[in-house]
Design an enzyme around this catalytic site. Sequence first.
Site, PDB file in Angstrom:
ATOM      1  N   GLY A   1     -20.146   6.758  42.862  1.00 50.29           N
ATOM      2  CA  GLY A   1     -19.377   7.555  43.525  1.00 50.29           C
ATOM      3  C   GLY A   1     -18.724   7.091  44.733  1.00 50.29           C
ATOM      4  O   GLY A   1     -17.746   7.197  45.271  1.00 50.29           O
TER       5      GLY A   1
ATOM      6  N   LEU B   1     -12.783   4.968  42.892  1.00 42.95           N
ATOM      7  CA  LEU B   1     -12.250   6.041  42.368  1.00 42.95           C
ATOM      8  C   LEU B   1     -13.196   7.489  42.984  1.00 42.95           C
ATOM      9  O   LEU B   1     -12.636   8.472  43.132  1.00 42.95           O
ATOM     10  CB  LEU B   1     -12.358   6.286  40.884  1.00 42.95           C
ATOM     11  CG  LEU B   1     -11.385   5.119  40.379  1.00 42.95           C
ATOM     12  CD1 LEU B   1     -11.182   5.339  38.809  1.00 42.95           C
ATOM     13  CD2 LEU B   1     -10.121   5.005  40.856  1.00 42.95           C
TER      14      LEU B   1
ATOM     15  N   TYR C   1     -16.403  -6.038  29.338  1.00 43.78           N
ATOM     16  CA  TYR C   1     -16.204  -4.776  29.717  1.00 43.78           C
ATOM     17  C   TYR C   1     -15.437  -3.872  28.716  1.00 43.78           C
ATOM     18  O   TYR C   1     -15.643  -2.574  28.447  1.00 43.78           O
ATOM     19  CB  TYR C   1     -15.038  -5.104  31.065  1.00 43.78           C
ATOM     20  CG  TYR C   1     -14.613  -3.801  31.711  1.00 43.78           C
ATOM     21  CD1 TYR C   1     -15.208  -2.795  32.393  1.00 43.78           C
ATOM     22  CD2 TYR C   1     -13.077  -3.633  31.637  1.00 43.78           C
ATOM     23  CE1 TYR C   1     -14.716  -1.791  32.688  1.00 43.78           C
ATOM     24  CE2 TYR C   1     -12.549  -2.661  32.308  1.00 43.78           C
ATOM     25  CZ  TYR C   1     -13.329  -1.555  32.926  1.00 43.78           C
ATOM     26  OH  TYR C   1     -12.812  -0.426  33.652  1.00 43.78           O
TER      27      TYR C   1
HETATM   28  N1  LIG Z   1     -10.205   1.338  39.016  1.00 40.43           N
HETATM   29  C1  LIG Z   1      -9.505   1.094  38.094  1.00 40.43           C
HETATM   30  O1  LIG Z   1      -8.447   0.324  38.121  1.00 40.43           O
HETATM   31  C2  LIG Z   1     -10.067   1.599  36.814  1.00 40.43           C
HETATM   32  C3  LIG Z   1      -9.140   1.649  35.763  1.00 40.43           C
HETATM   33  C4  LIG Z   1      -9.824   1.890  34.624  1.00 40.43           C
HETATM   34  C5  LIG Z   1     -11.053   2.549  34.304  1.00 40.43           C
HETATM   35  N2  LIG Z   1     -11.721   2.537  35.396  1.00 40.43           N
HETATM   36  C6  LIG Z   1     -13.075   3.158  35.305  1.00 40.43           C
HETATM   37  O2  LIG Z   1     -13.432   4.065  36.325  1.00 40.43           O
HETATM   38  C7  LIG Z   1     -14.772   4.106  36.806  1.00 40.43           C
HETATM   39  C8  LIG Z   1     -14.737   3.984  38.317  1.00 40.43           C
HETATM   40  O3  LIG Z   1     -14.071   2.872  38.510  1.00 40.43           O
HETATM   41  P1  LIG Z   1     -14.012   2.157  39.949  1.00 40.43           P
HETATM   42  O4  LIG Z   1     -12.902   1.434  40.030  1.00 40.43           O
HETATM   43  O5  LIG Z   1     -14.219   3.333  41.039  1.00 40.43           O
HETATM   44  O6  LIG Z   1     -15.204   1.223  39.960  1.00 40.43           O
HETATM   45  P2  LIG Z   1     -15.962   0.364  40.989  1.00 40.43           P
HETATM   46  O7  LIG Z   1     -16.334  -0.973  40.598  1.00 40.43           O
HETATM   47  O8  LIG Z   1     -15.249   0.480  42.415  1.00 40.43           O
HETATM   48  O9  LIG Z   1     -17.176   1.168  41.273  1.00 40.43           O
HETATM   49  C9  LIG Z   1     -18.504   1.425  40.484  1.00 40.43           C
HETATM   50  C10 LIG Z   1     -19.513   1.870  41.238  1.00 40.43           C
HETATM   51  O10 LIG Z   1     -20.542   2.029  40.183  1.00 40.43           O
HETATM   52  C11 LIG Z   1     -21.655   1.418  41.033  1.00 40.43           C
HETATM   53  N3  LIG Z   1     -23.074   0.850  40.312  1.00 40.43           N
HETATM   54  C12 LIG Z   1     -23.240  -0.125  39.747  1.00 40.43           C
HETATM   55  N4  LIG Z   1     -24.465  -0.419  39.025  1.00 40.43           N
HETATM   56  C13 LIG Z   1     -24.904   1.060  38.993  1.00 40.43           C
HETATM   57  C14 LIG Z   1     -26.138   1.487  38.745  1.00 40.43           C
HETATM   58  N5  LIG Z   1     -26.964   1.018  38.150  1.00 40.43           N
HETATM   59  N6  LIG Z   1     -26.409   2.766  39.120  1.00 40.43           N
HETATM   60  C15 LIG Z   1     -25.496   3.626  39.706  1.00 40.43           C
HETATM   61  N7  LIG Z   1     -24.528   3.216  40.030  1.00 40.43           N
HETATM   62  C16 LIG Z   1     -23.933   2.022  39.872  1.00 40.43           C
HETATM   63  C17 LIG Z   1     -21.210   0.499  42.002  1.00 40.43           C
HETATM   64  O11 LIG Z   1     -22.165   0.500  43.281  1.00 40.43           O
HETATM   65  C18 LIG Z   1     -19.984   1.056  42.391  1.00 40.43           C
HETATM   66  O12 LIG Z   1     -19.847   1.684  43.400  1.00 40.43           O
HETATM   67  C19 LIG Z   1     -15.565   2.862  35.910  1.00 40.43           C
HETATM   68  O13 LIG Z   1     -15.965   3.372  34.687  1.00 40.43           O
HETATM   69  C20 LIG Z   1     -14.232   1.837  35.574  1.00 40.43           C
HETATM   70  O14 LIG Z   1     -14.374   1.263  34.362  1.00 40.43           O
HETATM   71  C21 LIG Z   1     -11.452   2.038  36.736  1.00 40.43           C
HETATM   72  C1  LIG Z   2      -8.011  -1.664  34.393  1.00 40.52           C
HETATM   73  C2  LIG Z   2      -9.375  -1.500  34.810  1.00 40.52           C
HETATM   74  O1  LIG Z   2     -10.248  -1.142  33.632  1.00 40.52           O
HETATM   75  C3  LIG Z   2      -9.844  -2.474  35.946  1.00 40.52           C
HETATM   76  N1  LIG Z   2      -9.041  -2.107  37.239  1.00 40.52           N
HETATM   77  C4  LIG Z   2     -10.129  -3.631  35.773  1.00 40.52           C
HETATM   78  O2  LIG Z   2      -8.935  -4.585  35.918  1.00 40.52           O
HETATM   79  O3  LIG Z   2     -11.244  -4.213  35.262  1.00 40.52           O
END
Ligand SMILES: NC(=O)c1ccc[n+]([C@@H]2O[C@H](COP(=O)([O-])OP(=O)(O)OC[C@H]3O[C@@H](n4cnc5c(N)ncnc54)[C@H](O)[C@@H]3O)[C@@H](O)[C@H]2O)c1
Ligand SMILES: C[C@@H](O)[C@H](N)C(=O)O
Length: 406
Positions: free
Chosen positions: A60, A64, A192
């Site tokens: 969290g 996001l 990924y």
């Molecule tokens: N941000 C984007 O552009 C995007 C796009 C597509 C999908 N997503 C998906 O949305 C989700 C959230 O993305 P985000 O951008 O917030 O990612 P982020 O990398 O900013 O945050 C991920 C969080 O996971 C935590 N984490 C890592 N290992 C962990 C563990 N063992 N236990 C608990 N927490 C752990 C990290 O500390 C980090 O705060 C992800 O599943 C990502 O694949 C994000």
């Molecule tokens: C697209 C999405 O999953 C993420 N922002 C990445 O670039 O990996």
Amino acid sequence: MKKAVEKICVPVARSRSRTPVATYSSQYRRTASPPRDQYLRYYEIARKTEKKPKILITGGLGQLGRSLASIYKFMYGEDSVILSDICKRPENVTELAPFQYLNIMDRNAIEEAIVNNNVDTIIHFSALLSAIGEANVPLALQVNCQGVQNVLEVSRIHRLKVFIPSTIGAFGPTTPRVSTPDLTIQRPRTIYGVTKVFAELLGEYYFEKYGVDFRSLRFPGIISDVQPGGGTTDYAIQIFYDALKYGKHKCYLRHDTALPMMYNDDCMASVINFLSTPSTKLSMRTYNVTGISFTPAQIAEAIQRVIPHFQIEYDICPIRQKIADTWPQSLDDSTARQDWNWSPEYDLDQTVNIMFKLLSKKLNIPLPFESYKEEPRTKVLESLEQNVSPAFITSLAESTPKVATL
Ligand SMILES: NC(=O)c1ccc[n+]([C@@H]2O[C@H](COP(=O)([O-])OP(=O)(O)OC[C@H]3O[C@@H](n4cnc5c(N)ncnc54)[C@H](O)[C@@H]3O)[C@@H](O)[C@H]2O)c1
Ligand SMILES: C[C@@H](O)[C@H](N)C(=O)O
């Protein structure tokens, strides 16, 4: 993690592969009028909800998690959401939902958090993103696969609703790249992507076999004022920081690399609307959602409309370029539109305007001129006043600015 991404992105050679220049004006291009106030929509959803959910967000403190927690707090109250992560909360962040340490590799700890807090919904954000995943494959496999497996098992045992986001990264070079549909070839070439296909399929398996209310959205790159966690689309956030601070940005993707993207408010709205949709209305468990598609050259042009002296240079990172070259250039999200009225609000200019507005405040750097005329909040409040209680109006007025500035 940041260091690992920088390490893999030391430019070695310019990529020779070429992708066709994308047209930003997609079929869903919207007008330049300010987006509707999402809070009216959230209020409507909260009002219609019979039983307030109790939500646990994993990972969290990433890009996001915090804004979603703030919105849920606004919708269902302070104690409706628990944020969790393995890192410490940033020093400058004071406004957070209740927070606890939770490593998603530890299944017992997840169960403990669920049982102790009477949680009925998990939003599982913990993951290693695309670029960072390539830099640490064993860890990506552990976090993205073992973590998902733990979350789904706990959801099965405790009958939870579970949301695990997927991504455009779940597609690959053999997928049709323009208007990529929901059901198509998925042969990703990044760890990924491989782990995200695993999450989609395992979640759907748990739904079919055990009746777990698993839901997933394939997000494009999300643009927000929070620094991202090591993905391929990160440049579309960094470019705003650099434009404000230095008036220029060095982009690690080629000028004509088109990728689907979405502004944070649309992303949050997609999760909230999707999770509040009754199961009976869902024809699938994993949907595409998207906002806009653009290339680095096109976003640079849009930025120049706000900061005319802004310059973009290119210094290609072969690893991230290679990843981007295998991803869709635009997504078809018509099934989400049809099944649960998905409808994004922000086009490219609106995204640029709101990003500068937020970052100028956050970094305390004034803009050359007022770029964004927002619907005055008082107007939104006035329109609500006819229907709702004074206590609600007060809570709306108090909570909204916090979401924007977190
Ligand atoms: N941000 C984007 O552009 C995007 C796009 C597509 C999908 N997503 C998906 O949305 C989700 C959230 O993305 P985000 O951008 O917030 O990612 P982020 O990398 O900013 O945050 C991920 C969080 O996971 C935590 N984490 C890592 N290992 C962990 C563990 N063992 N236990 C608990 N927490 C752990 C990290 O500390 C980090 O705060 C992800 O599943 C990502 O694949 C994000
Ligand atoms: C697209 C999405 O999953 C993420 N922002 C990445 O670039 O990996």
